[in-house]
Design a protein around this motif. Structure first.
Motif, mmCIF file in Angstrom:
data_model
loop_
_atom_site.group_PDB
_atom_site.id
_atom_site.type_symbol
_atom_site.label_atom_id
_atom_site.label_comp_id
_atom_site.label_asym_id
_atom_site.label_seq_id
_atom_site.Cartn_x
_atom_site.Cartn_y
_atom_site.Cartn_z
ATOM 1 N N PRO A 230 -21.399 38.228 -11.770
ATOM 2 C CA PRO A 230 -22.358 38.898 -12.600
ATOM 3 C C PRO A 230 -23.099 37.667 -13.770
ATOM 4 N N ILE A 231 -22.041 36.761 -13.928
ATOM 5 C CA ILE A 231 -22.644 35.740 -14.770
ATOM 6 C C ILE A 231 -23.552 34.511 -13.878
ATOM 7 N N LEU A 232 -23.145 34.446 -12.723
ATOM 8 C CA LEU A 232 -23.943 33.535 -11.861
ATOM 9 C C LEU A 232 -25.399 34.274 -11.541
ATOM 10 N N ALA A 233 -25.175 35.533 -11.371
ATOM 11 C CA ALA A 233 -26.322 36.277 -11.116
ATOM 12 C C ALA A 233 -27.483 36.168 -12.176
ATOM 13 N N ALA A 234 -26.923 36.303 -13.586
ATOM 14 C CA ALA A 234 -27.778 36.303 -14.737
ATOM 15 C C ALA A 234 -28.361 34.967 -15.049
ATOM 16 N N LYS A 235 -27.438 33.967 -14.671
ATOM 17 C CA LYS A 235 -28.103 32.439 -14.680
ATOM 18 C C LYS A 235 -28.828 32.059 -13.647
ATOM 19 N N ALA A 236 -28.945 32.658 -12.544
ATOM 20 C CA ALA A 236 -29.618 32.331 -11.460
ATOM 21 C C ALA A 236 -28.907 31.148 -10.941
ATOM 22 N N ALA A 237 -27.495 30.918 -11.280
ATOM 23 C CA ALA A 237 -26.849 29.819 -10.701
ATOM 24 C C ALA A 237 -26.121 29.704 -9.454
ATOM 25 N N SER A 238 -25.731 28.681 -8.917
ATOM 26 C CA SER A 238 -24.981 28.905 -7.631
ATOM 27 C C SER A 238 -23.445 28.534 -7.613
ATOM 28 N N GLY A 239 -22.755 29.219 -6.545
ATOM 29 C CA GLY A 239 -21.202 29.038 -6.877
ATOM 30 C C GLY A 239 -20.619 29.199 -5.646
ATOM 31 N N ALA A 240 -19.703 28.448 -5.268
ATOM 32 C CA ALA A 240 -19.098 28.375 -3.844
ATOM 33 C C ALA A 240 -17.674 29.608 -4.048
ATOM 34 N N THR A 241 -17.796 30.439 -3.485
ATOM 35 C CA THR A 241 -16.803 31.725 -3.355
ATOM 36 C C THR A 241 -15.392 31.252 -3.006
ATOM 37 N N THR A 242 -14.461 31.862 -3.900
ATOM 38 C CA THR A 242 -12.930 31.750 -3.774
ATOM 39 C C THR A 242 -12.639 32.744 -2.834
ATOM 40 N N VAL A 243 -11.274 32.661 -2.381
ATOM 41 C CA VAL A 243 -11.052 33.837 -1.542
ATOM 42 C C VAL A 243 -11.486 35.065 -2.148
ATOM 43 N N ALA A 244 -10.896 35.505 -3.499
ATOM 44 C CA ALA A 244 -11.155 36.587 -4.199
ATOM 45 C C ALA A 244 -12.644 37.127 -3.857
#
Length: 315
Positions: A95-109
């Motif tokens: 949700p934080i990445l969504a609000a900031k329109a930021a990118s992230g590499a997803t972990t296993v979880a």
């Protein structure tokens, strides 16, 4: 929830495969963004997807791009996770990445969570996160474990890395009621090594048997994911003597450097790659390939099982 209203994007390729009941396998992006050096990471990401496509399976590499979780990446998306600096995104970060329109590499979880939300039932990774050594004081436990208790996804992994507390990890999975089965083994693998010396209760012989376990899990309505522990063949594992020597050196270096808490595992893993002269990295890649292949077989078996059940119900 309609696909249009979902807070994530499913690629056209993955959506078509899911709608038609064809096999799909989820792939995480942290291993590409954080686990492998450039440009080797891009080559690996492309190779993992090609292993699946050549077997008739649709790859669904998962990542968050500009705030939007993507289930399935196009070629440009794969290049982005391999080339851009991205945060590691666990479930709590979405949700934080969504609000900031930021990118992230997803972990296993996060990958398991998003795959489950999208309806992708099989996921290939290298190794699971788990309970860290010294967790009785640090309370350091990977979110991978709790996510698997809620995802409903079958995860193929080579156990957990041997720098973690393997017995405690297995106990935690038991507490969370996550089924753990060994692929043709009851010796839980320890990532770089084919076995850990810790016995698990159940083994399975082939992909169709795993698909039947998945069906039974659905029929019982438990909702947990399933861990398929897939050891490397003995001839491909890291030499155990060298493994033990490098790990001992890594733990001693961490202690000497005063590294504590959550910083310990990243320190150890980085140290191990350097101290092994790259050997651990090559074994990592063999592990990932091995897991991707098995996950593809499971996805094919699952697709066939679901299709046969649909045909029977229509008669």
């Amino acid at each position: 929830m309609s696909r249009a209203s979902r807070p994530f994007h499913v690629s056209a390729e993955v959506a078509e495969a899911l709608d038609s009941g064809r096999p799909v396998v989820a792939l995480e992006s942290t291993i590409i963004s954080h686990g492998l050096p450039r440009p080797r990471n891009l080559e690996a990401a492309q190779e993992f997807e090609e292993i699946l496509r050549s077997a008739g399976v649709t790859p669904a590499t998962i990542a968050v791009l500009d705030g939007v979780p993507h289930i399935g990446l196009d070629a440009e998306g794969v290049r982005r996770i391999a080339g851009e600096e991205m945060a590691k995104a666990s479930v709590r970060d979405l949700p934080i990445l969504a609000a900031k329109a930021a990118s992230g590499a997803t972990t296993v979880a996060a990958t398991a969570y998003l795959a489950g939300r999208a309806g992708v039932r099989v996921f290939a990774t290298g190794g699971l996160g788990g309970v860290h050594r010294g967790a009785s004081e640090s309370f350091d436990e990977s979110a991978d474990l709790s996510a698997l208790a809620l995802s409903g996804v079958t995860v193929v992994s080579a156990g957990v890395k041997s720098v973690l507390d393997i017995p405690a990890t297995l106990e935690r999975l038991e507490t969370l009621s996550v089924p753990v089965v060994g692929y043709r083994t009851t010796d839980f693998p320890s990532f770089w090594l084919s076995g850990s010396g810790h016995t698990i209760d159940w083994s399975v012989d082939d992909a169709p048997e795993i698909a039947r376990v998945m069906r039974s899990q659905d029929e019982l309505g438990h909702g947990q994911g399933i861990v398929v522990a897939n050891p490397l063949p003995l001839e491909k594992q890291w030499n155990p003597e060298e493994h033990d020597r490098v790990l001992a050196t890594a733990f001693a270096a961490a202690e000497e450097a005063g590294v504590t808490g959550k910083a310990v595992t990243p320190f150890l893993l980085g140290f191990i790659v350097e101290a092994s002269g790259g050997t651990s990295l090559e074994v990592n890649l063999d592990i990932a390939r091995n897991n991707v292949r098995l996950a593809g077989e499971i996805a094919i078996a699952w697709s066939s099982l679901v299709s046969d059940a649909s045909d029977d119900s229509a008669d």
